[in-house]
Design a protein around this motif. Sequence first.
Motif, PDB file in Angstrom:
ATOM      1  N   PHE A 107     -13.840  45.109 -39.611  1.00  0.00           N
ATOM      2  CA  PHE A 107     -14.472  46.354 -39.202  1.00  0.00           C
ATOM      3  C   PHE A 107     -15.037  47.093 -40.411  1.00  0.00           C
ATOM      4  O   PHE A 107     -16.173  47.561 -40.391  1.00  0.00           O
ATOM      5  CB  PHE A 107     -13.461  47.235 -38.468  1.00  0.00           C
ATOM      6  N   TRP A 114     -18.889  47.997 -41.257  1.00  0.00           N
ATOM      7  CA  TRP A 114     -19.208  49.410 -41.437  1.00  0.00           C
ATOM      8  C   TRP A 114     -19.919  49.639 -42.775  1.00  0.00           C
ATOM      9  O   TRP A 114     -20.906  50.363 -42.851  1.00  0.00           O
ATOM     10  CB  TRP A 114     -17.920  50.220 -41.375  1.00  0.00           C
ATOM     11  N   VAL A 140     -22.730  49.088 -37.086  1.00  0.00           N
ATOM     12  CA  VAL A 140     -21.710  49.709 -36.263  1.00  0.00           C
ATOM     13  C   VAL A 140     -21.895  49.196 -34.834  1.00  0.00           C
ATOM     14  O   VAL A 140     -22.754  49.651 -34.105  1.00  0.00           O
ATOM     15  CB  VAL A 140     -21.802  51.248 -36.311  1.00  0.00           C
ATOM     16  N   LEU A 141     -21.082  48.218 -34.463  1.00  0.00           N
ATOM     17  CA  LEU A 141     -21.191  47.622 -33.133  1.00  0.00           C
ATOM     18  C   LEU A 141     -20.295  48.327 -32.122  1.00  0.00           C
ATOM     19  O   LEU A 141     -20.639  48.429 -30.948  1.00  0.00           O
ATOM     20  CB  LEU A 141     -20.811  46.137 -33.194  1.00  0.00           C
ATOM     21  N   ALA A 142     -19.146  48.763 -32.556  1.00  0.00           N
ATOM     22  CA  ALA A 142     -18.190  49.405 -31.658  1.00  0.00           C
ATOM     23  C   ALA A 142     -17.185  50.183 -32.494  1.00  0.00           C
ATOM     24  O   ALA A 142     -17.171  50.081 -33.727  1.00  0.00           O
ATOM     25  CB  ALA A 142     -17.475  48.350 -30.819  1.00  0.00           C
ATOM     26  N   SER A 143     -16.345  50.934 -31.817  1.00  0.00           N
ATOM     27  CA  SER A 143     -15.301  51.685 -32.513  1.00  0.00           C
ATOM     28  C   SER A 143     -14.236  50.722 -33.030  1.00  0.00           C
ATOM     29  O   SER A 143     -14.157  49.565 -32.611  1.00  0.00           O
ATOM     30  CB  SER A 143     -14.658  52.700 -31.566  1.00  0.00           C
ATOM     31  N   ARG A 144     -13.421  51.223 -33.932  1.00  0.00           N
ATOM     32  CA  ARG A 144     -12.341  50.401 -34.484  1.00  0.00           C
ATOM     33  C   ARG A 144     -11.386  49.955 -33.390  1.00  0.00           C
ATOM     34  O   ARG A 144     -10.928  48.808 -33.362  1.00  0.00           O
ATOM     35  CB  ARG A 144     -11.603  51.217 -35.542  1.00  0.00           C
ATOM     36  N   ARG A 145     -11.066  50.828 -32.463  1.00  0.00           N
ATOM     37  CA  ARG A 145     -10.158  50.482 -31.365  1.00  0.00           C
ATOM     38  C   ARG A 145     -10.752  49.386 -30.485  1.00  0.00           C
ATOM     39  O   ARG A 145     -10.043  48.498 -30.029  1.00  0.00           O
ATOM     40  CB  ARG A 145      -9.861  51.748 -30.541  1.00  0.00           C
ATOM     41  N   LYS A 146     -12.059  49.444 -30.240  1.00  0.00           N
ATOM     42  CA  LYS A 146     -12.719  48.412 -29.428  1.00  0.00           C
ATOM     43  C   LYS A 146     -12.635  47.059 -30.127  1.00  0.00           C
ATOM     44  O   LYS A 146     -12.442  46.030 -29.483  1.00  0.00           O
ATOM     45  CB  LYS A 146     -14.183  48.808 -29.179  1.00  0.00           C
ATOM     46  N   TRP A 147     -12.769  47.042 -31.468  1.00  0.00           N
ATOM     47  CA  TRP A 147     -12.624  45.792 -32.215  1.00  0.00           C
ATOM     48  C   TRP A 147     -11.241  45.202 -31.965  1.00  0.00           C
ATOM     49  O   TRP A 147     -11.087  44.007 -31.783  1.00  0.00           O
ATOM     50  CB  TRP A 147     -12.816  46.043 -33.710  1.00  0.00           C
ATOM     51  N   ARG A 169      -9.327  45.720 -29.331  1.00  0.00           N
ATOM     52  CA  ARG A 169      -9.238  45.246 -27.942  1.00  0.00           C
ATOM     53  C   ARG A 169      -9.886  43.879 -27.791  1.00  0.00           C
ATOM     54  O   ARG A 169      -9.370  43.002 -27.097  1.00  0.00           O
ATOM     55  CB  ARG A 169      -9.915  46.243 -27.000  1.00  0.00           C
ATOM     56  N   ILE A 170     -11.036  43.664 -28.429  1.00  0.00           N
ATOM     57  CA  ILE A 170     -11.727  42.368 -28.368  1.00  0.00           C
ATOM     58  C   ILE A 170     -10.873  41.302 -29.039  1.00  0.00           C
ATOM     59  O   ILE A 170     -10.714  40.200 -28.515  1.00  0.00           O
ATOM     60  CB  ILE A 170     -13.122  42.469 -29.014  1.00  0.00           C
TER      61      ILE A 170
END
Length: 141
Positions: free
Chosen positions: A5, A9, A14-21, A23-24
């Motif tokens: 991440f 960054w 910036v593809l997604a939030s850190r939390r979304k990373w 989750r993926i």
Amino acid sequence: MDHSFATAWDAGLVLASRRKWWRIAAEIEDQMLRPTVPTRAQNKRGRSAKPVLKATGPGQIWSLDISDVYSPWRKIVFKVYSVMDILSRQIVGWRVEDREADHLAVDMFEAAIAEHGAPHTVHADSGAAMRSHLLRDALTV
């Protein structure tokens, strides 16, 4: 995962939030095969049961708390000692000091017990003054 991440960054991507990373990554099977890192909560004794205290009348269980109160002056903090009856929510003892010390808590309890009588149980968190032998000895009379 945090490294990936941060690298993206830094590159301006910036593809997604850190939390979304995270989750993926959790959905990827290989990530689930990684060993878990032991933490403080995963001790060898296992988890202890949460204590449950129930008062059926006033004066049975008191709760001790020591909180910080910030003054209008910079870097000056006061400690507020309070003892509450958990059934009636009445403050049975309190004091404001410039430091946290076990002998101050003992003095407060002695005054509260003289005025309201001794409780059956005293509940407190794991602060240094609350775990002290001086306070324990004063309450175990």
